[in-house]
Design an enzyme around this catalytic site. Sequence first.
Site, short mmCIF file in Angstrom:
data_model
loop_
_atom_site.label_atom_id
_atom_site.label_comp_id
_atom_site.label_asym_id
_atom_site.label_seq_id
_atom_site.Cartn_x
_atom_site.Cartn_y
_atom_site.Cartn_z
N HIS A 145 -24.93 70.20 60.24
CA HIS A 145 -24.40 70.57 58.48
C HIS A 145 -25.32 69.62 57.80
CE1 HIS A 145 -19.70 70.48 58.49
NE2 HIS A 145 -20.78 72.01 59.25
N CYS A 200 -36.23 69.06 39.66
CA CYS A 200 -38.06 68.37 40.19
C CYS A 200 -38.76 67.90 39.57
CB CYS A 200 -37.63 70.34 41.23
SG CYS A 200 -39.42 69.73 41.58
N CYS A 214 -39.17 75.58 44.22
CA CYS A 214 -40.43 75.65 44.38
C CYS A 214 -40.70 75.26 45.96
CB CYS A 214 -41.65 74.73 43.84
SG CYS A 214 -40.78 72.80 43.39
N GLN A 266 -21.10 65.85 62.36
CA GLN A 266 -20.89 66.89 61.04
C GLN A 266 -21.42 66.09 60.10
OE1 GLN A 266 -16.81 69.36 61.78
NE2 GLN A 266 -16.85 67.68 63.30
N ASN A 267 -22.00 65.06 60.21
CA ASN A 267 -22.12 63.73 59.16
C ASN A 267 -23.77 64.01 58.69
OD1 ASN A 267 -19.33 63.45 59.54
ND2 ASN A 267 -20.34 61.35 60.56
N1 APR Z 1 -11.85 55.85 63.72
C1 APR Z 1 -11.29 57.55 63.66
N2 APR Z 1 -10.85 58.73 63.07
C2 APR Z 1 -10.67 58.29 61.41
C3 APR Z 1 -10.92 57.10 60.93
C4 APR Z 1 -11.16 55.59 62.48
N3 APR Z 1 -12.34 54.90 61.45
N4 APR Z 1 -11.01 56.95 59.89
C5 APR Z 1 -10.58 58.60 59.45
N5 APR Z 1 -10.16 59.00 60.89
C6 APR Z 1 -10.08 59.84 61.11
C7 APR Z 1 -8.94 60.94 60.14
O1 APR Z 1 -7.84 61.09 60.66
C8 APR Z 1 -9.71 62.71 60.31
O2 APR Z 1 -8.49 63.10 60.81
O3 APR Z 1 -11.50 61.24 60.96
C9 APR Z 1 -10.97 63.01 60.43
C10 APR Z 1 -12.37 62.84 59.45
O4 APR Z 1 -11.18 64.12 59.33
P1 APR Z 1 -12.68 64.93 58.03
O5 APR Z 1 -12.56 64.14 57.03
O6 APR Z 1 -11.50 66.46 58.21
O7 APR Z 1 -13.74 65.39 58.29
P2 APR Z 1 -14.89 65.73 59.44
O8 APR Z 1 -13.69 66.92 60.59
O9 APR Z 1 -16.41 65.80 59.61
O10 APR Z 1 -14.90 67.32 58.41
C11 APR Z 1 -15.70 68.72 58.80
O11 APR Z 1 -15.21 69.39 56.90
O12 APR Z 1 -16.06 69.32 53.96
C12 APR Z 1 -16.87 69.72 55.64
O13 APR Z 1 -18.75 69.49 55.85
C13 APR Z 1 -17.64 68.54 55.51
O14 APR Z 1 -18.87 67.36 57.85
C14 APR Z 1 -17.10 67.84 56.88
C15 APR Z 1 -16.70 68.68 58.00
ZN ZN Z 2 -39.27 72.63 41.59
#
Ligand code: APR
Ligand code: ZN
Length: 247
Positions: free
Chosen positions: A117, A149, A128, A99-100
Amino acid sequence: MTVAHAAELIRTARSGLALTGAGVSAESGIPTFRGEGGLWTQYDPIKVASIEYFLADPSAYWKVSKDRGRVALAARPNGGHYALAALETSGRLVAVVTQNTDGLHQDSSTRNVIELHGSGRHVQCLDCGNREARSEVQARLDVEMPPRCRLCGGGFLKPTVVLFGEPLPKAAIQQALTLARQADVMLVVGSSLVVYPAADIPAVAVRSGAQLIVINAEPTPFDELAAVVVRGKSGEVLPEIVALIDG
Ligand code: APR
Ligand code: ZN
């Protein structure tokens, strides 16, 4: 016990699939969205990261992205990224679905990365279609807000990421769901699993018979479906799992 149990399940995997979220990059210095210190504890995600608000006023997005982008562009993979790449190389994982948008799985040599994503490493002109490297735009955000742009001179630039209210790239979600249906082990790392359709991936994998492993710093809604839940930091837990497997 739980790390050893996770290692045992992954050791025998032949069609394992990983789904990662912001937590896997936390130890690379990129703040998560939810949980402790998360971006959405400081900003309203709809106001700063929805397509509707972006089109009305791109500055709200870009003012937040300026800081986050600086950190993400400077970030390097951590032990968790490298461990996932090692599990792909040894044939336990067939792909990493993420999702990153930070590109750190690619930087740590995972070959089959499925970006649900999009990628934060490029931007595109809404007029453009011209694409530029996000790093180029970062350099001019101090004097150009919101950035425009360089080719057509007028269009607003949008990172090639999926904002709230936008569809996910069709090929990415379809490929991820196909691999989820074939997975014998589904490894979720660093995700709160509250955003769909990304959270459909582990749901489909479990329904298709995969063993679910969740490695996360905080509880998730999928914990009760998991064969193993490891409460910890992925940058520490994943290298430990690889070390146990390589024994
Ligand atoms: N190791 C493991 N887990 C961790 C660590 C770590 N070092 N640090 C934080 N976490 C956990 C947190 O506890 C949390 O539950 O990672 C999770 C991150 O959750 P989110 O911040 O909600 O991220 P994500 O699940 O990727 O979000 C999904 O939401 O905002 C949108 O597009 C954005 O891709 C993102 C999507
Ligand atoms: Zn342009």
